[in-house]
Design an enzyme around this catalytic site. Structure first.
Site, PDB file in Angstrom:
ATOM      1  CG  HIS A   1      70.289   2.973 -11.920  1.00 50.17           C
ATOM      2  ND1 HIS A   1      69.115   3.184 -11.863  1.00 50.17           N
ATOM      3  CD2 HIS A   1      69.871   1.209 -12.223  1.00 50.17           C
ATOM      4  CE1 HIS A   1      68.327   2.521 -12.140  1.00 50.17           C
ATOM      5  NE2 HIS A   1      68.643   1.420 -13.015  1.00 50.17           N
TER       6      HIS A   1
ATOM      7  CG  ASP B   1      72.251  -3.441 -15.711  1.00 54.59           C
ATOM      8  OD1 ASP B   1      71.739  -4.923 -15.569  1.00 54.59           O
ATOM      9  OD2 ASP B   1      71.869  -2.920 -16.051  1.00 54.59           O
TER      10      ASP B   1
END
Length: 437
Positions: free
Chosen positions: A313, A371
């Site tokens: 991320h 995700d």
């Protein structure tokens, strides 16, 4: 924002005089250097592509510590909110700064519920789109179109107008997302029902038909509610910054949220869960768990174009706290639906285990993010891949509107106007046509 005793001094090697800047402290997190007078003092700008080291505003809504893997909404850890609160409680918190008591929760829930219907003329907007139009394209258009129907709440200088617009956006977004889905599959629109919760209402509008009454499954509704909570806000990300930038011009809130949806549509932002699910499906087609080792080798190969989606991320350099919660939710949903042996979930667990133990990924801190799991959960719920980002937009609307409202109320707010480092041609004269090469 607290003025620190510490000062930052900028010195130049060419003999130009040094300049001093104030340093401010936030409640938590890194200090910031106030460079607003930089150009006036030096005739120079800073250069920061992607705003990697620039704070564009001060905010009291959401805080992320990427190194610790910490996400706070108004000071409350996301782990506690996702377990102890529902989505509308989280909405109230983001909008108002505090969690609601029982009376406030009921009033707020009633208010949102009574605004879930959209104007009947909105159905004609949908009919203007092709049936195979991407849902995000439809949402950009229809959310922006809301400004055409609600002229009574467009005065952004009026706090009451801003509050009404916020409620309308939060309430109507599930209805519009469900309408986009129904239109794409050729089914009749399903109107909202006031006796259902926010998430249950959405599930019914998505999957109910006139043929038979939709049966609400509490486990699946809770899973959707958790998805919404985990995606409700995420500090100054690209779409939130877009909403703030659009709002800085004085644009109405419906236009600003439409701009946020357009930004979220980008695959680098809102499309990551879709990419993670596609990656798992591709590995499954090639042979499933037995092919993970080969897949990992390709990921490590610099000459390969294969990427590990759903890991790492921009902000988190530790395990994404939302991913842990999403993993639990994934287990709950698959168990409820009798899909414990779902090949994609087994594949995801095996891939996660290998990635967490492999030095290549550990050293680069490529931990699973939210995700990685949310795509599997949404797919199990029956949500088509093309609508994943639409669900994201539905969740993030409250964060966008809270950030927009905070910006409008900020006395330091100015129209956004980034500067540039110009590298084009210097001044030159226009040659006559006969002398142009």
């Amino acid at each position: 924002m607290i003025n620190s005793d510490n000062k930052a001094t900028l010195s130049f090697s060419d003999g130009s005089p040094a300049v001093e800047f104030p340093v401010y402290k936030g409640t938590i997190g890194p200090d910031v250097i106030d460079i607003r007078k930089l150009y006036g003092s030096t005739g120079k700008f800073t250069y920061d592509p992607g705003f990697m080291s620039t704070a564009a505003c001060n905010s009291s809504i959401t805080y992320i510590d990427g190194d610790k893997g910490e996400l706070l909404y108004r000071g409350y850890p996301i782990e506690q909110l996702a377990v102890n609160c529902d989505f509308l409680e989280t909405c109230y918190l983001l909008l108002n700064g505090e969690l609601p008591n029982a009376g406030q929760k009921k009033s707020f829930t009633d208010l949102v519920t009574k605004h879930t219907m959209v104007h009947e003329q909105m159905q004609f907007f949908f009919r203007g789109f092709r049936r195979d139009a991407h849902p995000m394209s439809v949402l950009v258009g229809t959310v922006g179109a809301l400004a055409s129907f609600y002229h009574d709440s467009l005065d952004i200088t009026d706090p009451h107008h801003r509050e009404v617009s916020a409620i309308r956006l939060i309430a109507k977004m599930p209805t519009l997302v469900a309408m986009a889905y129904k239109y794409s599959v050729g089914q009749p629109f399903v109107y909202p029902r006031n006796d259902l919760s926010y998430s249950a209402n959405f599930m019914r509008m998505m999957f109910g038909t006139p043929c038979e009454e939709y049966k609400v499954n509490d486990v699946l509704v809770r899973a959707l509610d958790r998805i919404l909570i985990l995606h409700a806000d995420h500090e100054q990300n690209a779409s939130t910054s877009t909403v703030r930038l659009a709002g800085s011009s004085g644009a109405n809130p419906f236009a600003c949220i439409a701009a946020g949806i357009a930004c979220l549509w980008g695959p680098a932002h809102g499309g990551a869960n879709e990419a993670a699910l596609t990656m798992l499906q591709d590995i499954q087609k090639q042979g499933g768990v037995e092919k993970i080792g080969e897949f990992i080798k390709q990921v490590k190969d610099k000459n390969s174009n294969v990427k590990l989606m759903g890991f790492g991320h921009r902000v988190y350099k530790n395990y994404d706290p939302r991913a842990k919660l999403m993993r639990e939710t994934c287990h709950e949903v698959l168990h409820e639906l009798g899909l414990q042996n779902d090949p994609l979930f087994k594949l995801a667990m095996a891939l996660e285990k290998i990635a967490l133990e492999d030095d290549y990924f550990v050293q680069r801190k490529l931990y699973p993010n939210v995700d990685f799991y949310s795509g599997i959960v949404q797919s199990a719920l029956g949500i088509p891949v093309s609508l994943f980002t639409g669900i994201f937009a539905m969740a993030r609307t409250v964060g966008w509107i809270a950030q927009w409202n905070e910006m409008i109320s900020d006395p330091e707010q100015k129209i956004g106007r980034p500067r540039q480092l110009f590298v084009g041609s210097p001044t030159r004269d226009v040659p006559p046509m006969t002398k142009r090469g």
